[in-house]
Design a protein around this motif. Structure first.
Motif, PDB file in Angstrom:
ATOM      1  N   ARG A  72       0.834  -1.211   0.000  1.00 42.34           N
ATOM      2  CA  ARG A  72       0.000   0.000   0.000  1.00 42.34           C
ATOM      3  C   ARG A  72       0.865   1.256   0.000  1.00 42.34           C
ATOM      4  O   ARG A  72       0.615   2.198  -0.745  1.00 42.34           O
ATOM      5  CB  ARG A  72      -0.910   0.000   1.220  1.00 42.34           C
ATOM      6  CG  ARG A  72      -2.325  -0.368   0.889  1.00 42.34           C
ATOM      7  CD  ARG A  72      -3.243  -0.174   2.082  1.00 42.34           C
ATOM      8  NE  ARG A  72      -3.770  -1.485   2.429  1.00 42.34           N
ATOM      9  CZ  ARG A  72      -3.507  -2.173   3.519  1.00 42.34           C
ATOM     10  NH1 ARG A  72      -2.746  -1.667   4.447  1.00 42.34           N
ATOM     11  NH2 ARG A  72      -4.013  -3.357   3.719  1.00 42.34           N
ATOM     12  N   LYS A  73       1.902   1.268   0.853  1.00 44.99           N
ATOM     13  CA  LYS A  73       2.792   2.427   0.923  1.00 44.99           C
ATOM     14  C   LYS A  73       3.541   2.619  -0.392  1.00 44.99           C
ATOM     15  O   LYS A  73       3.687   3.738  -0.872  1.00 44.99           O
ATOM     16  CB  LYS A  73       3.788   2.265   2.068  1.00 44.99           C
ATOM     17  CG  LYS A  73       3.154   2.425   3.426  1.00 44.99           C
ATOM     18  CD  LYS A  73       4.171   2.216   4.531  1.00 44.99           C
ATOM     19  CE  LYS A  73       3.503   2.251   5.890  1.00 44.99           C
ATOM     20  NZ  LYS A  73       4.464   1.970   6.963  1.00 44.99           N
ATOM     21  N   ALA A  74       4.028   1.530  -0.980  1.00 46.50           N
ATOM     22  CA  ALA A  74       4.737   1.622  -2.253  1.00 46.50           C
ATOM     23  C   ALA A  74       3.801   2.117  -3.347  1.00 46.50           C
ATOM     24  O   ALA A  74       4.184   2.949  -4.173  1.00 46.50           O
ATOM     25  CB  ALA A  74       5.334   0.267  -2.631  1.00 46.50           C
ATOM     26  N   GLY A  75       2.573   1.619  -3.361  1.00 49.46           N
ATOM     27  CA  GLY A  75       1.601   2.079  -4.353  1.00 49.46           C
ATOM     28  C   GLY A  75       1.310   3.557  -4.204  1.00 49.46           C
ATOM     29  O   GLY A  75       1.204   4.286  -5.193  1.00 49.46           O
ATOM     30  N   ALA A  76       1.208   4.030  -2.971  1.00 46.08           N
ATOM     31  CA  ALA A  76       0.953   5.457  -2.735  1.00 46.08           C
ATOM     32  C   ALA A  76       2.137   6.295  -3.191  1.00 46.08           C
ATOM     33  O   ALA A  76       1.958   7.356  -3.800  1.00 46.08           O
ATOM     34  CB  ALA A  76       0.668   5.700  -1.259  1.00 46.08           C
ATOM     35  N   ARG A  77       3.350   5.820  -2.927  1.00 44.32           N
ATOM     36  CA  ARG A  77       4.537   6.576  -3.356  1.00 44.32           C
ATOM     37  C   ARG A  77       4.662   6.595  -4.881  1.00 44.32           C
ATOM     38  O   ARG A  77       5.026   7.605  -5.467  1.00 44.32           O
ATOM     39  CB  ARG A  77       5.797   5.981  -2.743  1.00 44.32           C
ATOM     40  CG  ARG A  77       5.877   6.240  -1.255  1.00 44.32           C
ATOM     41  CD  ARG A  77       7.197   5.861  -0.743  1.00 44.32           C
ATOM     42  NE  ARG A  77       7.958   7.097  -0.588  1.00 44.32           N
ATOM     43  CZ  ARG A  77       9.185   7.140  -0.166  1.00 44.32           C
ATOM     44  NH1 ARG A  77       9.816   6.030   0.102  1.00 44.32           N
ATOM     45  NH2 ARG A  77       9.805   8.279  -0.021  1.00 44.32           N
ATOM     46  N   ILE A  78       4.373   5.471  -5.512  1.00 45.30           N
ATOM     47  CA  ILE A  78       4.433   5.420  -6.973  1.00 45.30           C
ATOM     48  C   ILE A  78       3.384   6.346  -7.572  1.00 45.30           C
ATOM     49  O   ILE A  78       3.653   7.076  -8.527  1.00 45.30           O
ATOM     50  CB  ILE A  78       4.268   3.966  -7.478  1.00 45.30           C
ATOM     51  CG1 ILE A  78       5.513   3.160  -7.141  1.00 45.30           C
ATOM     52  CG2 ILE A  78       3.987   3.936  -8.970  1.00 45.30           C
ATOM     53  CD1 ILE A  78       5.376   1.675  -7.392  1.00 45.30           C
ATOM     54  N   GLU A  79       2.194   6.330  -7.004  1.00 44.72           N
ATOM     55  CA  GLU A  79       1.137   7.211  -7.499  1.00 44.72           C
ATOM     56  C   GLU A  79       1.527   8.675  -7.311  1.00 44.72           C
ATOM     57  O   GLU A  79       1.327   9.500  -8.204  1.00 44.72           O
ATOM     58  CB  GLU A  79      -0.161   6.916  -6.761  1.00 44.72           C
ATOM     59  CG  GLU A  79      -1.344   7.685  -7.290  1.00 44.72           C
ATOM     60  CD  GLU A  79      -2.629   7.276  -6.605  1.00 44.72           C
ATOM     61  OE1 GLU A  79      -3.455   8.165  -6.369  1.00 44.72           O
ATOM     62  OE2 GLU A  79      -2.785   6.077  -6.298  1.00 44.72           O
TER      63      GLU A  79
END
Length: 163
Positions: A72-79
């Motif tokens: 979730r954190k990685a997805g938020a950072r990528i977004e």
């Protein structure tokens, strides 16, 4: 924006969530079966199996929840990165944040051009090497600014200046 799957969830995330949930359910069933057999038999070996299966359940739970949180954190950072860097063009689909960032970069490019124009005025006829470097800096800065505006990568503009 990710494509949506048939369930309305982003495609690609549903499978990993289901796999984690299925694995968690299997580990929970193994633990419960071990508890039932240990309670029925009431022997030391059965309770050792319960303790071991509980340990595996706890380890599995820790791994699943840690990986989900990290994903979730990685997805938020990528977004966030995609919004900031990938949306560098001001257009119908760009966010105000990316437009503001692009405007700030363009403003910086124009300041560089102004400083280099002053360098050319101050050193014209005195230091040709400094003038050549200033002109090269202006060409590079202009190219970068144009590529931010039009998303092209043609290289510096060449040609004859017509008065």
């Amino acid at each position: 924006m990710q494509p949506l799957g048939t369930s309305g969830k982003p495609a690609g995330k549903g499978l990993s969530l289901r796999m984690g949930s299925i694995g968690m359910a299997i580990m929970l069933v193994v633990f419960l079966v071990a508890v039932v057999f240990a309670a029925n038999e009431n022997d030391v070996v059965g309770w050792l199996v319960v303790i071991i299966s509980l340990g595996w359940l706890l380890i599995f739970s820790f791994v699943v929840f840690t990986l989900r949180s990290a994903a979730r954190k990685a997805g938020a950072r990528i977004e966030e990165f995609n919004r900031a860097a990938g949306g560098g063009m001001a257009g119908p689909g760009s966010s105000p944040r990316s437009s503001a960032m692009r405007d700030e970069k363009l403003d910086h490019s124009f300041k560089i051009v102004q400083v280099q124009a002053r360098v050319i005025r101050d050193h014209l006829g005195k230091d040709e090497g400094m003038v050549d470097r200033a002109i090269e800096t202006i060409e590079i800065t202009s190219h970068n600014a144009r590529s931010m505006m039009k998303n092209n990568d043609d290289g510096p503009v060449e040609g004859t200046v017509v008065d």
